[in-house]
Scaffold this motif. Sequence first.
Motif, PDB file in Angstrom:
ATOM      1  N   GLY A  73      26.143  38.858 -29.838  1.00  0.00           N
ATOM      2  CA  GLY A  73      27.064  38.805 -28.706  1.00  0.00           C
ATOM      3  C   GLY A  73      28.408  38.221 -29.101  1.00  0.00           C
ATOM      4  N   LEU A  74      28.397  37.184 -29.922  1.00  0.00           N
ATOM      5  CA  LEU A  74      29.651  36.585 -30.374  1.00  0.00           C
ATOM      6  C   LEU A  74      30.441  37.554 -31.244  1.00  0.00           C
ATOM      7  N   GLY A  75      29.729  38.320 -32.096  1.00  0.00           N
ATOM      8  CA  GLY A  75      30.411  39.297 -32.934  1.00  0.00           C
ATOM      9  C   GLY A  75      31.084  40.381 -32.115  1.00  0.00           C
ATOM     10  N   ASP A  76      30.400  40.866 -31.087  1.00  0.00           N
ATOM     11  CA  ASP A  76      30.996  41.873 -30.211  1.00  0.00           C
ATOM     12  C   ASP A  76      32.260  41.338 -29.545  1.00  0.00           C
ATOM     13  N   THR A 192      36.830  46.031 -42.394  1.00  0.00           N
ATOM     14  CA  THR A 192      37.703  46.232 -41.252  1.00  0.00           C
ATOM     15  C   THR A 192      37.117  45.531 -40.033  1.00  0.00           C
ATOM     16  N   GLU A 193      37.933  44.769 -39.335  1.00  0.00           N
ATOM     17  CA  GLU A 193      37.454  44.073 -38.140  1.00  0.00           C
ATOM     18  C   GLU A 193      37.095  45.069 -37.045  1.00  0.00           C
ATOM     19  N   THR A 194      35.950  44.891 -36.430  1.00  0.00           N
ATOM     20  CA  THR A 194      35.519  45.721 -35.308  1.00  0.00           C
ATOM     21  C   THR A 194      34.981  44.831 -34.203  1.00  0.00           C
ATOM     22  N   TYR A 195      34.989  45.358 -32.985  1.00  0.00           N
ATOM     23  CA  TYR A 195      34.531  44.629 -31.821  1.00  0.00           C
ATOM     24  C   TYR A 195      33.560  45.489 -31.033  1.00  0.00           C
ATOM     25  N   GLY A 196      32.727  44.841 -30.247  1.00  0.00           N
ATOM     26  CA  GLY A 196      31.921  45.542 -29.258  1.00  0.00           C
ATOM     27  C   GLY A 196      32.685  45.593 -27.955  1.00  0.00           C
ATOM     28  N   PRO A 197      31.989  45.884 -26.877  1.00  0.00           N
ATOM     29  CA  PRO A 197      32.650  45.883 -25.566  1.00  0.00           C
ATOM     30  C   PRO A 197      33.286  44.523 -25.291  1.00  0.00           C
ATOM     31  N   ARG A 198      34.568  44.502 -24.931  1.00  0.00           N
ATOM     32  CA  ARG A 198      35.294  43.254 -24.719  1.00  0.00           C
ATOM     33  C   ARG A 198      35.061  42.738 -23.302  1.00  0.00           C
ATOM     34  N   VAL A 389      20.933  54.225 -29.721  1.00  0.00           N
ATOM     35  CA  VAL A 389      21.837  53.753 -28.676  1.00  0.00           C
ATOM     36  C   VAL A 389      23.230  54.317 -28.880  1.00  0.00           C
ATOM     37  N   ARG A 390      24.081  54.125 -27.889  1.00  0.00           N
ATOM     38  CA  ARG A 390      25.464  54.564 -27.995  1.00  0.00           C
ATOM     39  C   ARG A 390      26.218  53.695 -28.993  1.00  0.00           C
ATOM     40  N   ALA A 391      27.343  54.196 -29.482  1.00  0.00           N
ATOM     41  CA  ALA A 391      28.083  53.516 -30.546  1.00  0.00           C
ATOM     42  C   ALA A 391      28.473  52.100 -30.156  1.00  0.00           C
TER      43      ALA A 391
END
Length: 491
Positions: A73-76, A192-198, A389-391
């Motif tokens: 969760g923190l990574g997202d 490369t930095e990536t995020y989940g749903p913000r 699951v979805r991306a």
Amino acid sequence: MSAAAARPPAHAKPGATLAVASIGAFMTSVDIMIVTTAIPVLRESLGGSIGDLEWTMNAYNLAFACLLLTAAGLGDRFGRRRVFSFGLAGFAASSALAALAPGIGVLIAARAVQGAAAALILPLTLTMISEAFPLETRGRAIGIWGGVLGTGGVLGPIIGAVVVEGLGWQWIFWINVPIAVLLIPAARTFITETYGPRQPLDVPGLALASAGFFGLSWGLVQSTNHPWSAAAVVVPILLGLALMSAFLRWEHRTANPMVPLAIFRIRRFSAANGVSFCIFASLAGSVFLMSQYFQFAQHHSPVEAALRFMPWPLPTVFGAPIAGSLAARYGNRPFMIAGMSLQAGAMAWFALVASVHSPYAHLWPPLVLSGVGIALVMPTMSGEAVAAVRAEQMGVASGTNTTVRELGGVFGVALVATIFASPRSYASPAGFVDGFLDAMWACAVFAAAGAALACLADGARGSTAAEPLAEPAEASGHAPQSRIATQCPAR
């Protein structure tokens, strides 16, 4: 198919991302079991009771298991590379503290911090790899990662034995420091930095999940020293179950859940997690006792025992990348079924041939067979979990899968230790073997259960690179379903 699922982020460096993430995963996996062969030396150097010494492993496992979902969760929310790097810094610092520990209490505390840092590293490695590689090559990448991860779990006691005997127990922790420190700038350079749903951080969900997993893990760990009916076991397990029930109720009604519960209605996702639980229960339980079998029952030194381990991880190193690539063409399910079946057969074979005086020629073939089974399962169970699951849900899927398999490992060690334990277990080599054989049969049963669960996975070709499900359950009112029937093939 969503663009995020079809191609990696701009400026991604897939090969370098795979290398950095795999080394980080290997480091955390090795440290789960690395202290097992060092316990006699730790007792001489730092003192402490047997119970205290067991906590040098349990403290790591508890903190690790309880924070895996939190880390995802923190990574997202804050960025996968950022949280991964923070975990590496914490792992380096806690490893140095463990190496410098003046007493057993400080070592246990350092191991708990080390486990918490590992939880920030491991689940994000799979997510970062899945984000960096396009669908057509993702299966092979996950195969390499899975092989490295599985090898680390088996090699932990081996590395611990060699390092302790050659350099001293402090070096099983010092070796982590330069690796973790060097990975931090490598991550910033190549990943490369990536995020989940913000979405807003689900703080109540994080707290309930962490506390619930802590209760369950604590109770399972306590079962190695107390009967299953004892309050020390029953109370934390019941409390953990109550907290997990509260977590599920909260996730069902909150607007921004940490874990969308609809993903558990996806049969292939749930099947992949069931396989993960079973393979780690079988593997952790067998690794926990195997080194002791070679040392206590067959009177080998730690290094000699380590050398006898070597045929076990080698097939995983070479076979997992191949399995990942083939699964992209033929689907994950046949490899999961075959791998779990081979693991079940290998543990049963070992139980049939192991004795105090068994020649090594009778013992290495089932170890090789188990290594082949692990090579087939490790990449495909993880690939199945993220492909289901979805991306934008890859982070959640990876964190959930890692949490489930870690709980499987804790449960496997607890149950195997309970089956093994008796007044005769350490009274003589013959008494040890009696309990050991029963425990190996239990590991075979775990693997057989995993083979049955694997039948529920997606049977479609190319399922490692499958298109993420287009509609969430919340939108349609129904659980997403795979477009292809997923029944076990008829015999």
